[in-house]
Design a protein around this motif. Structure first.
Motif, PDB file in Angstrom:
ATOM      1  N   SER A  39       0.812  -1.223   0.000  1.00 39.64           N
ATOM      2  CA  SER A  39       0.000   0.000   0.000  1.00 39.64           C
ATOM      3  C   SER A  39       0.842   1.268   0.000  1.00 39.64           C
ATOM      4  CB  SER A  39      -0.947  -0.007   1.207  1.00 39.64           C
ATOM      5  OG  SER A  39      -1.874  -1.061   1.119  1.00 39.64           O
ATOM      6  N   PRO A  40       1.899   1.375   0.825  1.00 42.18           N
ATOM      7  CA  PRO A  40       2.703   2.607   0.787  1.00 42.18           C
ATOM      8  C   PRO A  40       3.279   2.896  -0.593  1.00 42.18           C
ATOM      9  CG  PRO A  40       3.251   1.331   2.738  1.00 42.18           C
ATOM     10  CD  PRO A  40       2.368   0.468   1.893  1.00 42.18           C
ATOM     11  N   PHE A  41       3.639   1.842  -1.334  1.00 40.98           N
ATOM     12  CA  PHE A  41       4.178   2.063  -2.675  1.00 40.98           C
ATOM     13  C   PHE A  41       3.088   2.544  -3.627  1.00 40.98           C
ATOM     14  CE2 PHE A  41       5.585   0.594  -6.899  1.00 40.98           C
ATOM     15  CZ  PHE A  41       6.776   1.313  -6.981  1.00 40.98           C
ATOM     16  N   ARG A  42       1.908   1.952  -3.555  1.00 44.53           N
ATOM     17  CA  ARG A  42       0.808   2.377  -4.435  1.00 44.53           C
ATOM     18  C   ARG A  42       0.446   3.841  -4.197  1.00 44.53           C
ATOM     19  NH1 ARG A  42      -1.261  -2.661  -3.146  1.00 44.53           N
ATOM     20  NH2 ARG A  42      -2.773  -1.809  -1.681  1.00 44.53           N
ATOM     21  N   ARG A  43       0.521   4.268  -2.939  1.00 46.91           N
ATOM     22  CA  ARG A  43       0.135   5.649  -2.633  1.00 46.91           C
ATOM     23  C   ARG A  43       1.062   6.677  -3.282  1.00 46.91           C
ATOM     24  NH1 ARG A  43      -1.377   3.453   2.642  1.00 46.91           N
ATOM     25  NH2 ARG A  43       0.699   3.911   3.467  1.00 46.91           N
ATOM     26  N   LEU A  44       2.245   6.253  -3.680  1.00 49.18           N
ATOM     27  CA  LEU A  44       3.180   7.189  -4.311  1.00 49.18           C
ATOM     28  C   LEU A  44       2.644   7.735  -5.631  1.00 49.18           C
ATOM     29  CD1 LEU A  44       6.623   5.406  -3.736  1.00 49.18           C
ATOM     30  CD2 LEU A  44       5.662   7.310  -2.440  1.00 49.18           C
ATOM     31  N   GLN A  45       1.644   7.055  -6.226  1.00 49.86           N
ATOM     32  CA  GLN A  45       1.116   7.527  -7.504  1.00 49.86           C
ATOM     33  C   GLN A  45       0.390   8.857  -7.351  1.00 49.86           C
ATOM     34  OE1 GLN A  45      -2.293   5.168  -9.071  1.00 49.86           O
ATOM     35  NE2 GLN A  45      -2.164   4.097  -7.128  1.00 49.86           N
ATOM     36  N   ASN A  46       0.026   9.225  -6.142  1.00 51.11           N
ATOM     37  CA  ASN A  46      -0.628  10.509  -5.938  1.00 51.11           C
ATOM     38  C   ASN A  46       0.130  11.355  -4.926  1.00 51.11           C
ATOM     39  OD1 ASN A  46      -3.395  12.046  -4.461  1.00 51.11           O
ATOM     40  ND2 ASN A  46      -2.895  12.314  -6.620  1.00 51.11           N
ATOM     41  N   ALA A 107      15.919  -1.250  -2.930  1.00 50.96           N
ATOM     42  CA  ALA A 107      16.156  -0.052  -2.106  1.00 50.96           C
ATOM     43  C   ALA A 107      15.700   1.208  -2.829  1.00 50.96           C
ATOM     44  CB  ALA A 107      17.634   0.044  -1.741  1.00 50.96           C
ATOM     45  N   CYS A 108      15.898   1.254  -4.139  1.00 51.24           N
ATOM     46  CA  CYS A 108      15.450   2.404  -4.921  1.00 51.24           C
ATOM     47  C   CYS A 108      13.930   2.539  -4.886  1.00 51.24           C
ATOM     48  CB  CYS A 108      15.928   2.283  -6.360  1.00 51.24           C
ATOM     49  SG  CYS A 108      17.702   2.545  -6.612  1.00 51.24           S
ATOM     50  N   LEU A 109      13.234   1.413  -4.982  1.00 49.94           N
ATOM     51  CA  LEU A 109      11.769   1.460  -4.890  1.00 49.94           C
ATOM     52  C   LEU A 109      11.319   2.033  -3.556  1.00 49.94           C
ATOM     53  CD1 LEU A 109      10.075  -1.781  -6.281  1.00 49.94           C
ATOM     54  CD2 LEU A 109      10.264   0.457  -7.355  1.00 49.94           C
ATOM     55  N   ALA A 110      12.079   1.719  -2.496  1.00 53.07           N
ATOM     56  CA  ALA A 110      11.656   2.064  -1.132  1.00 53.07           C
ATOM     57  C   ALA A 110      12.134   3.433  -0.671  1.00 53.07           C
ATOM     58  CB  ALA A 110      12.165   1.000  -0.156  1.00 53.07           C
ATOM     59  N   HIS A 111      13.026   4.071  -1.417  1.00 57.55           N
ATOM     60  CA  HIS A 111      13.727   5.236  -0.860  1.00 57.55           C
ATOM     61  C   HIS A 111      12.812   6.416  -0.553  1.00 57.55           C
ATOM     62  CE1 HIS A 111      13.619   7.008  -4.907  1.00 57.55           C
ATOM     63  NE2 HIS A 111      14.083   8.125  -4.391  1.00 57.55           N
ATOM     64  N   ASP A 112      11.645   6.503  -1.207  1.00 54.48           N
ATOM     65  CA  ASP A 112      10.735   7.631  -0.973  1.00 54.48           C
ATOM     66  C   ASP A 112       9.448   7.234  -0.261  1.00 54.48           C
ATOM     67  OD1 ASP A 112      12.236   9.740  -1.893  1.00 54.48           O
ATOM     68  OD2 ASP A 112      11.302   9.851  -3.866  1.00 54.48           O
ATOM     69  N   LEU A 113       9.376   6.019   0.261  1.00 51.07           N
ATOM     70  CA  LEU A 113       8.125   5.562   0.880  1.00 51.07           C
ATOM     71  C   LEU A 113       7.691   6.440   2.045  1.00 51.07           C
ATOM     72  CD1 LEU A 113       8.276   1.647   1.087  1.00 51.07           C
ATOM     73  CD2 LEU A 113       7.042   3.072  -0.550  1.00 51.07           C
ATOM     74  N   GLY A 114       8.642   7.044   2.738  1.00 53.35           N
ATOM     75  CA  GLY A 114       8.303   7.824   3.926  1.00 53.35           C
ATOM     76  C   GLY A 114       8.046   9.293   3.673  1.00 53.35           C
ATOM     77  N   ASN A 115       8.096   9.716   2.409  1.00 46.68           N
ATOM     78  CA  ASN A 115       7.894  11.136   2.131  1.00 46.68           C
ATOM     79  C   ASN A 115       6.434  11.532   2.282  1.00 46.68           C
ATOM     80  OD1 ASN A 115      10.600  10.706   1.041  1.00 46.68           O
ATOM     81  ND2 ASN A 115      10.353  12.726   0.159  1.00 46.68           N
ATOM     82  N   PRO A 116       6.163  12.653   2.936  1.00 45.60           N
ATOM     83  CA  PRO A 116       4.786  13.118   3.121  1.00 45.60           C
ATOM     84  C   PRO A 116       4.225  13.709   1.835  1.00 45.60           C
ATOM     85  CG  PRO A 116       6.322  14.722   4.015  1.00 45.60           C
ATOM     86  CD  PRO A 116       7.150  13.549   3.567  1.00 45.60           C
TER      87      PRO A 116
END
Length: 440
Positions: A39-46, A107-116
């Motif tokens: 889910s955190p990765f999918r949310r990056l689309q918006n 790691a590249c996929l995950a590097h921005d998961l925590g960005n607001p």
């Protein structure tokens, strides 16, 4: 440090659980797949990358950026792995080097998961809420280290938290990622007390013990109190991110007509010597569409930078392994490419990041996040109030709004807000401010 220890498929939270699943996928490929389906990765689309989504013209969001960084990171690290395997061909662990590409890609996929929401301005807004906004009143109720975590709120540290924290109802170890993948996303391997003027750090107080366990297991050198040297693969993740955001931002600026075609071509041609420039022009002249011309030129630039960064890593590998390498791989590439990269950076800051609608989104995002922080923190601090109960019902169950300490309650709020998409944050803001009612 040594590669044999640095490359480990041990999983956080499953250290004593051995399950050889078999099949063709490695544990690091499973890391990658686990992220793609999360889910955190999918949310990056918006979530905003740089530009707000402008309707009919497609520019990058956090999801497309992360996918591109993973592609570039895998190419770069595979180049490095090929050369390392030639260097260490007689070592019994040499086959481990084949996994470098998969670790870096995950790691590249995950590097921005925590960005607001709302890009990097969202990070700054959260930190400023505590350092100069209404959250300042909480300072005396927190430890100095906890306060540092809040005023320097950092997406990289929050990415680690997203992956490793045991949220309510979740298993120990969070995503249960491999140690090497987790270490490869920590760009700043030190605590917030060392954040300095740039405000960068790699782990919150709550994840300190977890990070130190990972670092110790992998043999990452400890340089001081709460200070480690980077896992070597971080340099490749960082380089892939640097390459993508810089070159892709220029391409997006061209698509949005902020930068003209001639100016963009001149800028990107700077990465190549005259002979290569002539060959590129021949291929570019085969198409009439300006966007296609720039897309081809962009691909050439990415390829050139991948080769330069791979060469740089190999040349400086001994320094990296001793923890003595300073700066990023980009800082040490060839002079021609470095000057061209800096020219792109200068133009991006002057024309793109200060474009009126980018600033407008930053201003709106700041107002939205400030209101959400004010309302939600007040709710977790005073849960007995009727309005607070209504707000607390908006929190997903995984966030511990009734945690025993003030800091953990605040973190629950930050977990919730940082997980929001731009659209969700905007809609919640409108509801809390009485601007709109939900539709059925």
């Amino acid at each position: 440090m040594n590669w044999d220890q640095l490359i480990s498929d041990k999983r956080l939270g499953l250290e004593n659980y051995q399950d050889k699943k078999g099949g063709v996928r490695s544990d690091f490929e499973r890391d990658y797949d686990r992220l793609v389906f999360s889910s955190p990765f999918r949310r990056l689309q918006n979530k905003t990358q740089v530009f707000p989504l402008p309707g009919s013209i497609f520019v990058h969001n956090r999801l497309t950026h992360s996918l591109e960084v993973a592609c570039v990171g895998k190419s770069l690290s595979n180049e490095v792995a090929l050369r390392l395997r030639e260097k260490y061909t007689d070592e019994p662990w040499v086959d481990k080097l084949r996994d470098i590409g998969e670790i870096v890609a995950a790691a590249c996929l995950a590097h921005d998961l925590g960005n607001p929401p709302f890009g990097h301005s969202g990070e700054k807004t959260i930190g400023a809420y505590f350092s100069e906004g209404k959250g300042l009143c909480l300072k005396e109720q927190l430890t100095p280290q906890q306060w540092c975590d809040l005023i320097h709120f950092e997406g990289n540290a929050n990415s680690l938290r997203t992956l490793v924290h045991q949220f309510n109802g979740r298993r120990p170890g969070g995503f249960a990622m491999t140690y090497s993948t987790l270490a490869a996303i920590v760009k700043y391997p030190y605590s917030s007390s060392r954040a300095g003027e740039k405000g960068k750090f790699g782990f919150f107080t709550t994840e300190k013990e977890t990070f130190e366990r990972i670092a110790s297991e992998l043999g990452m050198l400890k340089l001081g109190d709460e200070l480690y040297c980077r896992h070597p693969l971080v340099y490749m993740v960082e380089a892939a991110d640097d390459i993508c955001y810089q070159i892709m931002d220029i391409e997006d600026g061209h698509k949005l007509k902020i930068i003209g075609t001639s100016e963009t071509i001149e800028l990107l041609m700077g990465f190549f010597d005259p002979e290569r420039q002539q060959r590129i022009k021949v291929h570019m002249n085969r198409v009439a569409d300006p966007n296609e011309k720039i897309a081809y030129l962009r691909s050439c630039c990415v390829g050139q930078l991948v080769q330069e960064c791979a060469r740089t890593f190999i040349e400086h590998e001994d320094e990296v392994m001793r923890g003595e390498f300073h700066g990023s791989l980009i800082d040490h590439i060839g002079e021609r490419q470095l000057q061209a990269y800096r020219a792109c950076s200068t133009l991006a800051y002057s024309k793109l990041y200060r474009a009126s609608y980018v600033v407008d989104v930053d201003l709106a995002g700041s107002r939205i996040i400030n209101l959400l922080l004010e309302k939600l923190i007040d709710a977790v601090l005073h849960p007995e109030r009727n309005y607070s109960q209504l707000l607390l019902n908006k929190f997903p169950q995984q966030y511990d709004v009734y945690a025993p300490t003030l800091f953990e309650k605040i973190q629950a709020v930050l977990d919730h807000i940082s997980a929001m998409t731009d659209v969700y944050a905007l809609n919640l803001y409108r509801q809390l401010d009485g601007i709109s009612l939900p539709t059925v």
